[in-house]
Write a protein that holds these residues in place. Structure first.
Motif, PDB file in Angstrom:
ATOM      1  N   ALA A   1      27.842  45.137  45.440  1.00  0.00           N
ATOM      2  CA  ALA A   1      28.783  45.057  46.606  1.00  0.00           C
ATOM      3  C   ALA A   1      29.947  44.611  45.799  1.00  0.00           C
ATOM      4  O   ALA A   1      29.982  43.984  44.548  1.00  0.00           O
ATOM      5  CB  ALA A   1      28.526  43.968  47.595  1.00  0.00           C
ATOM      6  N   TRP A   2      31.200  44.842  46.184  1.00  0.00           N
ATOM      7  CA  TRP A   2      32.532  44.472  45.391  1.00  0.00           C
ATOM      8  C   TRP A   2      32.597  43.126  45.105  1.00  0.00           C
ATOM      9  O   TRP A   2      32.864  42.688  44.015  1.00  0.00           O
ATOM     10  CB  TRP A   2      33.566  44.839  46.344  1.00  0.00           C
ATOM     11  CG  TRP A   2      33.913  46.620  46.489  1.00  0.00           C
ATOM     12  CD1 TRP A   2      33.723  46.940  47.783  1.00  0.00           C
ATOM     13  CD2 TRP A   2      33.963  47.452  45.576  1.00  0.00           C
ATOM     14  NE1 TRP A   2      33.923  48.440  47.379  1.00  0.00           N
ATOM     15  CE2 TRP A   2      34.028  48.712  46.289  1.00  0.00           C
ATOM     16  CE3 TRP A   2      34.204  47.341  44.195  1.00  0.00           C
ATOM     17  CZ2 TRP A   2      33.992  49.896  45.468  1.00  0.00           C
ATOM     18  CZ3 TRP A   2      34.203  48.522  43.222  1.00  0.00           C
ATOM     19  CH2 TRP A   2      34.194  49.905  43.828  1.00  0.00           C
ATOM     20  N   ASP A   3      32.336  42.245  46.006  1.00  0.00           N
ATOM     21  CA  ASP A   3      32.098  40.779  45.860  1.00  0.00           C
ATOM     22  C   ASP A   3      31.383  40.561  44.567  1.00  0.00           C
ATOM     23  O   ASP A   3      31.702  39.587  43.810  1.00  0.00           O
ATOM     24  CB  ASP A   3      32.035  40.061  46.969  1.00  0.00           C
ATOM     25  CG  ASP A   3      33.062  39.835  48.076  1.00  0.00           C
ATOM     26  OD1 ASP A   3      34.240  40.287  47.812  1.00  0.00           O
ATOM     27  OD2 ASP A   3      32.628  39.608  49.395  1.00  0.00           O
ATOM     28  N   GLU A   4      29.960  41.087  44.507  1.00  0.00           N
ATOM     29  CA  GLU A   4      29.182  40.856  43.519  1.00  0.00           C
ATOM     30  C   GLU A   4      29.671  41.215  42.086  1.00  0.00           C
ATOM     31  O   GLU A   4      29.770  40.671  41.274  1.00  0.00           O
ATOM     32  CB  GLU A   4      28.023  41.462  43.689  1.00  0.00           C
ATOM     33  CG  GLU A   4      26.975  41.133  43.020  1.00  0.00           C
ATOM     34  CD  GLU A   4      25.364  41.846  43.521  1.00  0.00           C
ATOM     35  OE1 GLU A   4      24.579  41.681  42.636  1.00  0.00           O
ATOM     36  OE2 GLU A   4      25.469  42.431  44.441  1.00  0.00           O
TER      37      GLU A   4
ATOM     38  N   LYS B   1      30.598  38.898  38.717  1.00  0.00           N
ATOM     39  CA  LYS B   1      29.988  39.086  37.373  1.00  0.00           C
ATOM     40  C   LYS B   1      31.059  39.379  36.696  1.00  0.00           C
ATOM     41  O   LYS B   1      30.939  38.964  35.277  1.00  0.00           O
ATOM     42  CB  LYS B   1      29.197  40.290  37.791  1.00  0.00           C
ATOM     43  CG  LYS B   1      28.508  40.842  36.528  1.00  0.00           C
ATOM     44  CD  LYS B   1      27.499  41.684  36.521  1.00  0.00           C
ATOM     45  CE  LYS B   1      26.749  42.130  35.243  1.00  0.00           C
ATOM     46  NZ  LYS B   1      26.015  41.077  34.659  1.00  0.00           N
ATOM     47  N   LEU B   2      32.263  40.196  36.911  1.00  0.00           N
ATOM     48  CA  LEU B   2      33.123  40.784  35.693  1.00  0.00           C
ATOM     49  C   LEU B   2      34.466  39.896  35.904  1.00  0.00           C
ATOM     50  O   LEU B   2      35.403  40.047  35.058  1.00  0.00           O
ATOM     51  CB  LEU B   2      33.456  42.038  35.920  1.00  0.00           C
ATOM     52  CG  LEU B   2      32.447  43.189  36.133  1.00  0.00           C
ATOM     53  CD1 LEU B   2      32.854  44.691  36.204  1.00  0.00           C
ATOM     54  CD2 LEU B   2      31.662  43.050  34.746  1.00  0.00           C
ATOM     55  N   GLY B   3      34.620  39.115  36.970  1.00  0.00           N
ATOM     56  CA  GLY B   3      36.027  38.179  37.027  1.00  0.00           C
ATOM     57  C   GLY B   3      37.029  39.195  37.860  1.00  0.00           C
ATOM     58  O   GLY B   3      36.685  40.505  38.197  1.00  0.00           O
ATOM     59  N   GLY B   4      37.761  38.501  38.442  1.00  0.00           N
ATOM     60  CA  GLY B   4      39.062  39.180  39.223  1.00  0.00           C
ATOM     61  C   GLY B   4      38.560  39.144  40.580  1.00  0.00           C
ATOM     62  O   GLY B   4      37.673  38.534  41.004  1.00  0.00           O
ATOM     63  N   THR B   5      39.263  39.804  41.396  1.00  0.00           N
ATOM     64  CA  THR B   5      38.959  40.118  42.863  1.00  0.00           C
ATOM     65  C   THR B   5      38.312  41.158  43.170  1.00  0.00           C
ATOM     66  O   THR B   5      38.087  42.134  42.287  1.00  0.00           O
ATOM     67  CB  THR B   5      40.216  40.027  43.455  1.00  0.00           C
ATOM     68  OG1 THR B   5      41.075  41.257  43.273  1.00  0.00           O
ATOM     69  CG2 THR B   5      41.307  38.835  43.147  1.00  0.00           C
TER      70      THR B   5
ATOM     71  N   VAL C   1      40.112  49.053  42.913  1.00  0.00           N
ATOM     72  CA  VAL C   1      41.187  49.673  42.268  1.00  0.00           C
ATOM     73  C   VAL C   1      40.852  50.394  41.166  1.00  0.00           C
ATOM     74  O   VAL C   1      40.914  51.545  40.519  1.00  0.00           O
ATOM     75  CB  VAL C   1      42.406  48.902  42.182  1.00  0.00           C
ATOM     76  CG1 VAL C   1      43.745  49.755  41.097  1.00  0.00           C
ATOM     77  CG2 VAL C   1      42.935  48.794  43.397  1.00  0.00           C
ATOM     78  N   GLN C   2      40.123  49.581  40.116  1.00  0.00           N
ATOM     79  CA  GLN C   2      39.455  50.165  38.960  1.00  0.00           C
ATOM     80  C   GLN C   2      38.322  51.288  39.213  1.00  0.00           C
ATOM     81  O   GLN C   2      38.508  52.139  38.324  1.00  0.00           O
ATOM     82  CB  GLN C   2      38.880  48.906  38.209  1.00  0.00           C
ATOM     83  CG  GLN C   2      39.777  48.071  37.407  1.00  0.00           C
ATOM     84  CD  GLN C   2      39.160  47.056  36.606  1.00  0.00           C
ATOM     85  OE1 GLN C   2      38.315  46.381  37.088  1.00  0.00           O
ATOM     86  NE2 GLN C   2      39.503  46.847  35.539  1.00  0.00           N
ATOM     87  N   TYR C   3      37.680  50.906  40.124  1.00  0.00           N
ATOM     88  CA  TYR C   3      36.691  51.923  40.326  1.00  0.00           C
ATOM     89  C   TYR C   3      37.338  53.432  40.948  1.00  0.00           C
ATOM     90  O   TYR C   3      36.907  54.312  40.524  1.00  0.00           O
ATOM     91  CB  TYR C   3      36.044  51.389  41.579  1.00  0.00           C
ATOM     92  CG  TYR C   3      34.847  52.528  41.777  1.00  0.00           C
ATOM     93  CD1 TYR C   3      33.445  52.680  41.078  1.00  0.00           C
ATOM     94  CD2 TYR C   3      34.829  53.075  43.075  1.00  0.00           C
ATOM     95  CE1 TYR C   3      32.574  53.357  41.413  1.00  0.00           C
ATOM     96  CE2 TYR C   3      33.462  53.973  43.450  1.00  0.00           C
ATOM     97  CZ  TYR C   3      32.847  54.118  42.580  1.00  0.00           C
ATOM     98  OH  TYR C   3      31.412  55.039  42.990  1.00  0.00           O
ATOM     99  N   SER C   4      38.539  53.132  41.629  1.00  0.00           N
ATOM    100  CA  SER C   4      39.215  54.239  42.241  1.00  0.00           C
ATOM    101  C   SER C   4      39.634  55.213  40.873  1.00  0.00           C
ATOM    102  O   SER C   4      39.848  56.166  40.784  1.00  0.00           O
ATOM    103  CB  SER C   4      40.208  54.075  43.162  1.00  0.00           C
ATOM    104  OG  SER C   4      41.133  55.027  43.530  1.00  0.00           O
ATOM    105  N   ARG C   5      40.341  54.553  40.087  1.00  0.00           N
ATOM    106  CA  ARG C   5      40.933  54.977  38.763  1.00  0.00           C
ATOM    107  C   ARG C   5      39.965  55.599  37.898  1.00  0.00           C
ATOM    108  O   ARG C   5      39.969  56.681  37.260  1.00  0.00           O
ATOM    109  CB  ARG C   5      41.588  53.656  37.909  1.00  0.00           C
ATOM    110  CG  ARG C   5      42.932  53.282  38.479  1.00  0.00           C
ATOM    111  CD  ARG C   5      43.202  52.416  37.383  1.00  0.00           C
ATOM    112  NE  ARG C   5      44.514  51.766  38.062  1.00  0.00           N
ATOM    113  CZ  ARG C   5      44.918  50.374  37.803  1.00  0.00           C
ATOM    114  NH1 ARG C   5      44.192  49.595  37.150  1.00  0.00           N
ATOM    115  NH2 ARG C   5      45.963  49.845  38.279  1.00  0.00           N
TER     116      ARG C   5
END
Length: 75
Positions: free
Chosen positions: A37-40, A44-48, A54-58
């Motif tokens: 999940a996005w929250d997970e 794990k990686l930090g940030g929101t 957005v990173q995934y979309s890129r």
């Protein structure tokens, strides 16, 4: 059904495309591919979660561009 040579070719293409992505985008894509999940992912990686989306979309756009898939869905 894919032939063994198609499977190998697809795996090689996937490896090449992954190597084009920055490390963070690659990590987000791999975790999302594992069903996280996005929250997970954000935990794990930090940030929101939004930043990770957005990173995934890129990463998806770079992948589509690298393999020549047109994202124009208007037609």
């Amino acid at each position: 059904q894919s032939t063994p040579s198609q499977i190998v070719a697809n795996a090689e293409l996937l490896d090449r495309v992954r190597s084009l992505l920055p490390e963070q985008e690659r990590e987000v894509a791999e975790l999302r591919g594992q069903g996280k999940a996005w929250d997970e992912i954000a935990t794990k990686l930090g940030g929101t979660a939004q930043t990770r989306r957005v990173q995934y979309s890129r990463a998806l756009k770079k992948t589509r561009d690298a393999i020549g898939i047109d994202d124009d869905t208007d037609e």
